[in-house]
Write a protein that holds these residues in place. Structure first.
Motif, PDB file in Angstrom:
ATOM      1  N   PHE A   1     -46.511   2.498-121.266  1.00 46.39           N
ATOM      2  CA  PHE A   1     -46.682   1.839-119.980  1.00 46.39           C
ATOM      3  C   PHE A   1     -48.145   1.459-119.776  1.00 46.39           C
ATOM      4  O   PHE A   1     -48.465   0.336-119.386  1.00 46.39           O
ATOM      5  CB  PHE A   1     -46.202   2.747-118.839  1.00 46.39           C
ATOM      6  N   GLY A   2     -49.047   2.404-120.023  1.00 45.15           N
ATOM      7  CA  GLY A   2     -50.475   2.135-119.868  1.00 45.15           C
ATOM      8  C   GLY A   2     -50.949   1.002-120.759  1.00 45.15           C
ATOM      9  O   GLY A   2     -51.756   0.167-120.347  1.00 45.15           O
ATOM     10  N   LEU A   3     -50.445   0.959-121.992  1.00 46.48           N
ATOM     11  CA  LEU A   3     -50.817  -0.130-122.906  1.00 46.48           C
ATOM     12  C   LEU A   3     -50.344  -1.481-122.367  1.00 46.48           C
ATOM     13  O   LEU A   3     -51.069  -2.481-122.464  1.00 46.48           O
ATOM     14  CB  LEU A   3     -50.246   0.119-124.297  1.00 46.48           C
ATOM     15  N   LEU A   4     -49.149  -1.531-121.805  1.00 51.27           N
ATOM     16  CA  LEU A   4     -48.651  -2.780-121.233  1.00 51.27           C
ATOM     17  C   LEU A   4     -49.474  -3.207-120.018  1.00 51.27           C
ATOM     18  O   LEU A   4     -49.764  -4.399-119.839  1.00 51.27           O
ATOM     19  CB  LEU A   4     -47.177  -2.654-120.855  1.00 51.27           C
ATOM     20  N   VAL A   5     -49.871  -2.246-119.187  1.00 52.11           N
ATOM     21  CA  VAL A   5     -50.721  -2.555-118.035  1.00 52.11           C
ATOM     22  C   VAL A   5     -52.065  -3.091-118.517  1.00 52.11           C
ATOM     23  O   VAL A   5     -52.571  -4.090-117.997  1.00 52.11           O
ATOM     24  CB  VAL A   5     -50.904  -1.315-117.136  1.00 52.11           C
TER      25      VAL A   5
ATOM     26  N   PHE B   1     -55.870  -7.629-119.297  1.00 52.44           N
ATOM     27  CA  PHE B   1     -56.784  -8.388-120.143  1.00 52.44           C
ATOM     28  C   PHE B   1     -56.296  -9.804-120.428  1.00 52.44           C
ATOM     29  O   PHE B   1     -57.101 -10.716-120.577  1.00 52.44           O
ATOM     30  CB  PHE B   1     -57.058  -7.650-121.453  1.00 52.44           C
ATOM     31  N   THR B   2     -54.992  -9.994-120.522  1.00 56.14           N
ATOM     32  CA  THR B   2     -54.480 -11.334-120.865  1.00 56.14           C
ATOM     33  C   THR B   2     -54.199 -12.190-119.634  1.00 56.14           C
ATOM     34  O   THR B   2     -54.096 -13.402-119.745  1.00 56.14           O
ATOM     35  CB  THR B   2     -53.197 -11.237-121.715  1.00 56.14           C
ATOM     36  N   ASP B   3     -54.046 -11.551-118.483  1.00 56.68           N
ATOM     37  CA  ASP B   3     -53.800 -12.301-117.248  1.00 56.68           C
ATOM     38  C   ASP B   3     -54.767 -11.814-116.175  1.00 56.68           C
ATOM     39  O   ASP B   3     -54.359 -11.462-115.065  1.00 56.68           O
ATOM     40  CB  ASP B   3     -52.347 -12.140-116.813  1.00 56.68           C
TER      41      ASP B   3
END
Length: 169
Positions: free
Chosen positions: A24-28, A33-35
């Motif tokens: 979850f943290g990696l997706l956040v 960073f990408t948006d």
């Protein structure tokens, strides 16, 4: 399966749950960073209180400086990266001690517990307490992360308790 004891299964479950919250943290982090622009806009609206109920008695709380919006957003990103990193390191330490003694496995929980506490700080203190209670985020029809943050805390807090419990023998 004959060698899999309940104690060993509980150890695996604790590791897997820490991996889940790390994912979850990696997706956040990826989203931040990408948006960056969309997420920054979210933070800016919450801090500016420009979409909350117009209450002159509370408007003094608004932070309208874009520079401060960026700095506060970067503080949040830094905390989320730290939370994720600690949980990932914690999962690694727990996995290394999967066959260790009860004391070794219990001591390996440190990084995971620190990571979970940082996560609770971000999603409870920063979003639910400061965002909702100070910046009235919950009165915004558009920029309201109260329920989203609550769902995360609803996972983090029981996970913190479960991982911290000394069930190993």
């Amino acid at each position: 399966m004959n060698n899999l004891t309940t104690d060993k299964l509980i150890r695996y479950i604790k590791i897997l749950l820490i991996i889940y919250i790390s994912f979850f943290g990696l997706l956040v982090m990826y989203s931040n960073f990408t948006d960056y622009a969309s997420n920054y806009e979210y933070v800016g609206h919450v801090l500016s209180m420009d979409t909350t109920r117009n209450n002159p008695r509370l408007s003094y709380r608004a932070i309208t400086s874009p520079m401060l919006h960026h700095r506060i957003y970067w503080l949040i990103i830094t905390l989320e990266v730290t939370f994720t990193t600690y949980c990932l390191i914690g999962a690694y330490h727990l996995y290394r001690q999967i066959n260790g003694s009860a004391e070794e496995f219990h001591e390996a929980k440190k990084f995971s517990l620190i990571g979970l506490m940082i996560g609770i700080f971000v999603y409870y203190v920063c979003l639910q307490v400061i965002g909702v209670e100070w910046f009235n985020m919950d009165t915004s029809q558009v920029w309201n992360a109260k329920d989203w943050a609550r769902h995360i805390v609803d996972f983090l807090l029981p996970l913190l308790i479960f991982v911290a419990l000394r069930t190993e023998h």
